[in-house]
Design a protein around this motif. Structure first.
Motif, PDB file in Angstrom:
ATOM      1  N   GLY A   2       0.694  -1.244  -0.148  1.00  0.00           N
ATOM      2  CA  GLY A   2      -0.056   0.128  -0.053  1.00  0.00           C
ATOM      3  C   GLY A   2       1.086   1.371  -0.125  1.00  0.00           C
TER       4      GLY A   2
ATOM      5  N   CYS B 138      -8.763  -7.261   5.405  1.00  0.00           N
ATOM      6  CA  CYS B 138      -8.508  -8.511   4.449  1.00  0.00           C
ATOM      7  C   CYS B 138      -7.689  -8.572   3.243  1.00  0.00           C
ATOM      8  CB  CYS B 138      -9.906  -8.838   4.008  1.00  0.00           C
ATOM      9  SG  CYS B 138     -11.052  -7.625   3.080  1.00  0.00           S
ATOM     10  N   GLY B 139      -6.726  -7.601   3.255  1.00  0.00           N
ATOM     11  CA  GLY B 139      -5.584  -7.943   2.319  1.00  0.00           C
ATOM     12  C   GLY B 139      -4.660  -8.980   2.732  1.00  0.00           C
TER      13      GLY B 139
ATOM     14  N   ASP C 230     -13.981  -5.268  -1.319  1.00  0.00           N
ATOM     15  CA  ASP C 230     -13.456  -6.380  -0.212  1.00  0.00           C
ATOM     16  C   ASP C 230     -14.030  -7.911  -0.340  1.00  0.00           C
ATOM     17  OD1 ASP C 230     -11.451  -4.804   0.525  1.00  0.00           O
ATOM     18  OD2 ASP C 230     -12.231  -4.236   2.385  1.00  0.00           O
TER      19      ASP C 230
ATOM     20  N   ARG D  34     -12.020 -10.531  -1.622  1.00  0.00           N
ATOM     21  CA  ARG D  34     -10.975 -11.178  -0.347  1.00  0.00           C
ATOM     22  C   ARG D  34     -11.497 -11.647   0.749  1.00  0.00           C
ATOM     23  NH1 ARG D  34      -7.139  -5.650  -0.311  1.00  0.00           N
ATOM     24  NH2 ARG D  34      -6.710  -5.371  -2.401  1.00  0.00           N
TER      25      ARG D  34
ATOM     26  N   THR E 115      -5.794  -2.099   8.820  1.00  0.00           N
ATOM     27  CA  THR E 115      -6.368  -1.363   7.701  1.00  0.00           C
ATOM     28  C   THR E 115      -5.602   0.025   7.741  1.00  0.00           C
ATOM     29  OG1 THR E 115      -7.731  -0.085   9.556  1.00  0.00           O
ATOM     30  CG2 THR E 115      -8.636  -1.996   8.353  1.00  0.00           C
TER      31      THR E 115
ATOM     32  N   MET F  38      -4.036  -2.076  -7.749  1.00  0.00           N
ATOM     33  CA  MET F  38      -4.011  -2.398  -6.613  1.00  0.00           C
ATOM     34  C   MET F  38      -4.744  -1.414  -5.586  1.00  0.00           C
ATOM     35  SD  MET F  38      -3.048  -5.456  -6.640  1.00  0.00           S
ATOM     36  CE  MET F  38      -2.815  -5.643  -4.918  1.00  0.00           C
TER      37      MET F  38
ATOM     38  N   VAL G 283      -5.907  -9.609  -4.228  1.00  0.00           N
ATOM     39  CA  VAL G 283      -5.308  -9.493  -2.811  1.00  0.00           C
ATOM     40  C   VAL G 283      -4.017  -9.195  -3.110  1.00  0.00           C
ATOM     41  CG1 VAL G 283      -4.644 -10.851  -0.826  1.00  0.00           C
ATOM     42  CG2 VAL G 283      -7.040 -11.126  -1.991  1.00  0.00           C
ATOM     43  N   HIS G 284      -3.100  -9.719  -4.217  1.00  0.00           N
ATOM     44  CA  HIS G 284      -1.834  -9.580  -4.163  1.00  0.00           C
ATOM     45  C   HIS G 284      -1.593  -9.090  -5.636  1.00  0.00           C
ATOM     46  CE1 HIS G 284       2.406 -11.574  -3.497  1.00  0.00           C
ATOM     47  NE2 HIS G 284       2.479 -10.392  -3.214  1.00  0.00           N
TER      48      HIS G 284
END
Length: 343
Positions: A22, A167-168, A195, A198, A238, A328, A337-338
Motif C-alpha cells: 500500500g 482483508c488484504g 473487499d 478478499r 487497515t 491495487m 489480494v496480491h
C-alpha cells in the motif's frame, strides 16, 4: 542506470519479482513524498549475480543463491541492532529503506522496480527455497507482517478469540498466524464491495466468519458467533480507515491486546480514550517486520498449509507498473489480494 563495481563489499541482485505494498501507491500519488527521485519496490526476491568477498562472509550467501531482501538495513553494531530492533538502526533506520532511497545516491539502484538491485554492505538477506514460484515467494514480506502482528506481538495463544480488521494479504496472513498460534475463533473484516472477493478467500486462511462492516455490526457478529464478550486479540491492519480504530476498541474484550499496524491518516471519530482504562487494554503499534518473522513466513509459504499460491493475484512487467499500482489501490477496478511486478 549502469551496474556498479561491487568490490569487496556489497552485491548485485537480479530481480525475479517485487511485491506491491500500500505504501507504493502512497508514494505514487505523492501522499508520501520523500522529495527526491527514487526506484520504488521493497518486497524483493531475486538471485545474486555478483557479491564481494566481505559481503559473502557477512551474508552467508554467494553467487547464484536465491534470496529475499529485508527492506531495512542493519549496521549490526549499534544498540538498536544489537537488541534486535534494527528498524531503528542509528546508522540507517527509516532513511535507508530499500525502495525509497534517492537515485542521486550512487549507484541509484535501490529498489525492486528494476531488473537489478544493488545490495549495500549492511543488507540483510534470507535464503528462498527454489521450489517457491517468484510471485509467491515475494509474499514473504506481507506474510511476515501477518505473523509478527497476528501472533508474535500480541502473544496470541491457544483458545484466544481473534478479530482481524482488514482483508488484504497482511490481514489474511494475520488470520493464518493466529490460527497456527492456536486461536479458537478468528473473524476477518472488510469494508464494501471491493473487499468481497478478499473476504471470500479468508476461510482458507483460518477465518471462522467474515464481516463486511458496511453491512453488519462486527461487534454483534463476533459475540454471537464466538460466544464471547469480545476478542482477546484484535489486529488492525487497515490503512486510511480512521473508524476502524474505534471498531478495534469496541471489539476488544477487557484485558485484550490490540495491535495497530495501519496508519489512520487523520482524526479517529467516536474514539473515547477512557475505553483503554475501563477495559485495561494493551495497545501496541507495529512498524514493519523483522527477519525472524520473514524466516517463519518463508517456511509457511513453502509448507503449503495455507493457499497463498492460489490467492487472487495480478502480475505485470515494468511497462505495466503504473497500471498495476493504480489497480491495487482500487482506482481501476476491484483489486486482487496480491500484486507483483515481474521485470
Amino acid at each position: 542506470m549502469a551496474l556498479p563495481e561491487v568490490g569487496e563489499d556489497g552485491g548485485i541482485l537480479q530481480v525475479e519479482a517485487c511485491g506491491l505494498c500500500g505504501t507504493d501507491h502512497e508514494l505514487y500519488t505523492g501522499a508520501l513524498n520523500p522529495g527526491f527521485a527514487f526506484v520504488p519496490g521493497h518486497e524483493v526476491v531475486g538471485t545474486i549475480v555478483e557479491i564481494g568477498d566481505r559481503s559473502r562472509q557477512r551474508w552467508g550467501v554467494g553467487e547464484g543463491d536465491r534470496v529475499a531482501v529485508e527492506v531495512f538495513q542493519s549496521c549490526r553494531s549499534c544498540r538498536a541492532c544489537r537488541s534486535g530492533t534494527y528498524r531503528r538502526c542509528e546508522q540507517h533506520g527509516l532513511a535507508d529503506m530499500y525502495g525509497m532511497i534517492s537515485v542521486d545516491r550512487q549507484p541509484g539502484l535501490w529498489g525492486g522496480y528494476a531488473t537489478y538491485q544493488y545490495l549495500a554492505p549492511d543488507s540483510m538477506l534470507l535464503p528462498v527455497p527454489g521450489s517457491l514460484p517468484a510471485e509467491v515467494a515475494v509474499a514473504f514480506n506481507p506474510v511476515g507482517a501477518g505473523i509478527r502482528w497476528g501472533a508474535t506481538l500480541p502473544g496470541t495463544k491457544a483458545g484466544d478469540v481473534v478479530a482481524v480488521l482488514g482483508c488484504g494479504i497482511r490481514g489474511l496472513a494475520a488470520a493464518a498466524a493466529a490460527r497456527v498460534a492456536g486461536a479458537a475463533f478468528v473473524m476477518v473484516t472488510g469494508a464494501g464491495e471491493r473487499d468481497h472477493q478478499r473476504l471470500e478467500q479468508a476461510g482458507g486462511f483460518g477465518a471462522d466468519v467474515v464481516v463486511d462492516v458496511l453491512e453488519e455490526d462486527p461487534v454483534a457478529v463476533l459475540r454471537a458467533r464466538s460466544g464471547s464478550a469480545g476478542a482477546d486479540v484484535v489486529i488492525d491492519v487497515t490503512a486510511k480507515a480512521p473508524s476502524a480504530f474505534t471498531q478495534a476498541m469496541d471489539l476488544a474484550a477487557p484485558g485484550a491486546s490490540v495491535v495497530v499496524a495501519g496508519t489512520r491518516g487523520g482524526e479517529v471519530p467516536g474514539f473515547n480514550p477512557d475505553v483503554l482504562v475501563y477495559k485495561e487494554l494493551r495497545v501496541q503499534g507495529a512498524l514493519g517486520v523483522d527477519v525472524v518473522a520473514y524466516s517463519a513466513a518463508l517456511d509457511m509459504l513453502a509448507s503449503g498449509r495455507f493457499p497463498f499460491a492460489e490467492l487472487s493475484r495480478c502480475t505485470a512487467g515494468l511497462d505495466e507498473a503504473e497500471e498495476l499500482v493504480a489497480t491495487m489501490a482500487g482506482e481501476r477496478s476491484s483489486p486482487p489480494v496480491h500484486g507483483v511486478i515481474v521485470p
